[in-house]
Design an enzyme around this catalytic site. Structure first.
Site, PDB file in Angstrom:
ATOM      1  CG  ASP A 107      -0.179   0.076   2.528  1.00 53.71           C
ATOM      2  OD1 ASP A 107       0.861  -0.601   2.648  1.00 53.71           O
ATOM      3  OD2 ASP A 107      -0.614   0.803   3.435  1.00 53.71           O
ATOM      4  CD  GLU A 149       4.270   1.181   6.867  1.00 55.32           C
ATOM      5  OE1 GLU A 149       4.991   1.534   7.815  1.00 55.32           O
ATOM      6  OE2 GLU A 149       3.958   1.948   5.937  1.00 55.32           O
TER       7      GLU A 149
END
Lengths: 462, 462
Positions: free
Chosen positions: A87, A154
């Site tokens: 991400d 994250e």
């Protein structure tokens, strides 16, 4: 043990096989599926870990899956667990990007790969994939068994991942992380633009929103200016009491929690390959070298990020916002932890707000956090990485502590009980989380060689 | 002179002819063209005044036209100039609207017309159109000559309008405003939810952005927290020094500029039909009646609106914003003017910023402003409106000063040299500029009768 010459040669001659898709953040689950497919094609056995759902923006959303992978199970070889995240941070062209942030642009003049995620953290993940691809296509056996853990949350607190890792570890011999000897995470940056680094410390974080509410709805400042207690007045005053102009944190007990450095530690900072020009180039300010380095590595910091619910557009709207949230976060260093910090923040803000005698309501919301971390740099895991860097770059790495937080580092260290190494691929000026994020092509190519060579050095370690 | 019974009867029986289109703000030029067409259909001769272009959001944009109109030129009749604006404030469903802000919703239960612009200022404009339509359809001659000035930039500083009006006035006998005897503006609200009001004062405004810039680009708070001078720290500190919790303005010389009230003025405020419940219902706060009324009517106010360029979304972005603008505005009362206020604001903020010894750059940007205004309530224009209200509502109006700013009021008063009257249609709780803006159906219907009756009283005035 050096990597075979054919490996480094393969990486050099296949440098153009860079995937050009840096996907939008909302497509993060699609990105996970793409990555999973790539791993499978390279012979990596995977499973997608369902991390459940979470509440965001008033909705119940499916969390993107964590991808657990396994390549090789030779009991004669060491087993390395590799972590990365697929991400990225939000990005809008209008933030000041010169190119579309979600299209990877290869700038041949500067030798830069430009796009959101290029350095944080899609570049390093692709580096690992290239290492495996090289061995597959060259028909060479991998020098170690590899385990993978790639996540898609994250940048939003790694929700659900800790539990997932801890459960996998608890399975013991039936779990995919059984027999892991060390962990390698490539999700940070060199201290400068010249010298590769090995990183043995990370700051933690505690992220807050000061929520102030007053009137039942937004009001017209002409009709209501000087007749109501405006939430913005209270919020701005509270936010102004958090940090001083020189970066000192004004919440009592937070800066004090960190022991002062001694002479030996000071010398460590003086030795690092760093000039104030590095910070000038990247941040436009001038500071003393040791002050800058200690400020980032061994001190907490408090940043004010913005206000949700207030007027934030271009123009001149005459609104009295009724419900606002002031966002700030504190970067933590040992012995600070969110558990120790949150009560100090709450108590201070509540006491300050009480002094206002305001008719508004205030609550401090703790959004997410992670503990800081330090590792032993004399471990063979760090030695292997040092040898790999010396072999590829012909330089001795800087040993650094990083200012950012990767909470999963601590989860691996604590749940597996093995040494965790941070092996950065990108440079200090890459602009992670910022506009025009880039990864130098040379860092991608040489960095990929370092990742491969590191695995050989781990395999040869006593 | 009362309006003919047939007029009031027509308004009652044609109450459903409310146009249901409150258009989006970006469609403001289209809205102007629609309004122009309506006027023409009602027999009003119009011309669209090209106000040129302006710079906004980095673009050169065509300004929406001002619509100048003319109905009747009987030298035996008085001539009334009517002003309104057909643009509205921004609105998003996600701001907290219960219905789509750009679709007019008629709530039969509450008797409310709900939508952006319902009370500010499309409702009153439609009221005027209905007055003319009634006379046209009933075949009754209008009691006065009417001139119109409808603009589409009121919510963004009325750019270009002042010059347009002044030029029209300068044309003398060749101009469309020749022979205007008085002005009537319906663009504000009753003091409460019960008693009609006539308004003889308006606050002015000076709108500012404190622009602070530091690093060349947005930065990651992990990488750069405690190593750079963060613009947000400086901006928040500056914004915290503008206004106190109780509404006192901290910029020296601004509050002091207003002379204190005397006993006679205090009694005026004590007499007004107002209870603190009005402010509680609308704003959720408790204050003493005279403090609330004087705070709105005879004191300046300073509101903090928000920050442009910082993180403003849901979530937890760990950004150090590099270039930010803190928006605030000051509502002004006589003898304050933007010209007197701007230097005080600049000097104060520059002096405060200098104390920070910051490496960031700060500039105070003055975005727009308008002078405050007061009128003579003993003039026949006010007397006519008082009689109209007494005829329709059977109540004596409150004489109020308004907290908002309609800069064009002053332009009319100064360039035409005639009395200007503010004749509000809506109530204090209408939520202008806010979420769920509404106009009570009864205010629209009875208010339309007042507008028509007022024209008869003007026609009959000595």
């Amino acid at each position: 043990m050096p990597a075979p010459a054919s490996f480094s040669n393969y990486i050099d001659t296949h440098a153009d096989t860079i995937s050009s898709d840096a996907r939008r953040r909302q497509d993060v689950i699609m990105m996970g599926n793409w990555l999973n497919g790539q791993l499978n094609e390279l012979g990596v056995e995977t499973k997608l870990m369902d991390l459940g759902t979470h509440e965001m923006q008033g909705q119940t959303l499916q969390l993107p899956p964590a991808i657990i992978g396994r390549l090789g199970s030779d009991p004669a070889k060491k087993t390395v667990l590799i972590y990365g995240h697929y991400d990225v941070q939000p990005a809008l062209k209008t933030d000041g990007w010169k190119t579309d942030p979600f299209t990877l642009v290869v700038d041949e003049d500067s030798g830069r790969l430009i796009g959101r995620g290029s350095t944080d953290d899609k570049g390093p993940i692709l580096g690992w994939l290239n290492v495996i691809e090289a061995h597959k296509n060259l028909g060479i056996a991998m020098p170690v068994n590899v385990r993978f853990c790639f996540e898609g949350m994250e940048e939003n607190g790694s929700e659900g991942l800790d539990e997932c890792i801890q459960e996998e570890v608890k399975k013991g011999k039936d779990g995919w992380f059984d027999g892991v000897d060390c962990v390698c995470i490539s999700d940070n940056y060199w201290l400068n633009t010249r010298t590769p680094a090995l990183t043995y410390g990370l700051r933690g974080i505690a992220y807050f929103s000061i929520n102030v509410t007053g009137p039942g709805q937004d009001l017209h400042s002409g009709l209501f200016g000087r007749t109501v207690h405006e939430p913005m007045t209270d919020l701005i005053k509270l936010m102004s009491k958090l940090v001083d102009h020189n970066g000192d944190i004004l919440i009592p007990g937070i800066d004090d929690m960190v022991p002062p450095h001694d002479e030996e530690e000071l010398r460590l900072y003086q030795k690092m390959d760093y000039t104030t020009e590095d910070i000038e180039e990247a941040a436009g300010g001038k500071e003393k070298k040791t002050v800058v380095l200690m400020g980032r590595m061994r001190q907490p910091s408090l940043s004010l990020h913005g206000i949700q619910g207030a007027f934030s557009e271009v123009g001149a709207k005459t609104v009295i916002p009724a419900k606002i949230g002031g966002k700030f976060s504190i970067r933590l260093v040992p012995p600070q932890t969110p558990e120790k910090i949150v009560p100090l923040v709450n108590a201070y803000l509540e006491a300050e707000f009480a002094k206002f005698n305001s008719k508004n309501k205030m609550e401090v919301e703790y959004l997410h956090g992670g503990k800081p971390w330090v590792a032993d740099v004399r471990h063979w895991n760090f030695e292997a990485a040092k040898k790999a860097i010396e072999a590829v770059y012909k330089k001795t790495p800087d040993y650094t502590r990083e200012g950012g937080s990767i909470p999963v580092t601590l989860t691996f260290a604590e749940s597996l009980g093995v040494n965790v190494l941070l092996l950065p691929m990108g440079r200090a000026d890459d602009g992670a989380h910022s506009t025009n994020e880039k990864l130098d092509r040379s860092n991608f190519i040489e960095g990929t060689k370092v990742l491969g060579t590191y695995l050989y050095e781990v395999g040869a370690a006593a």
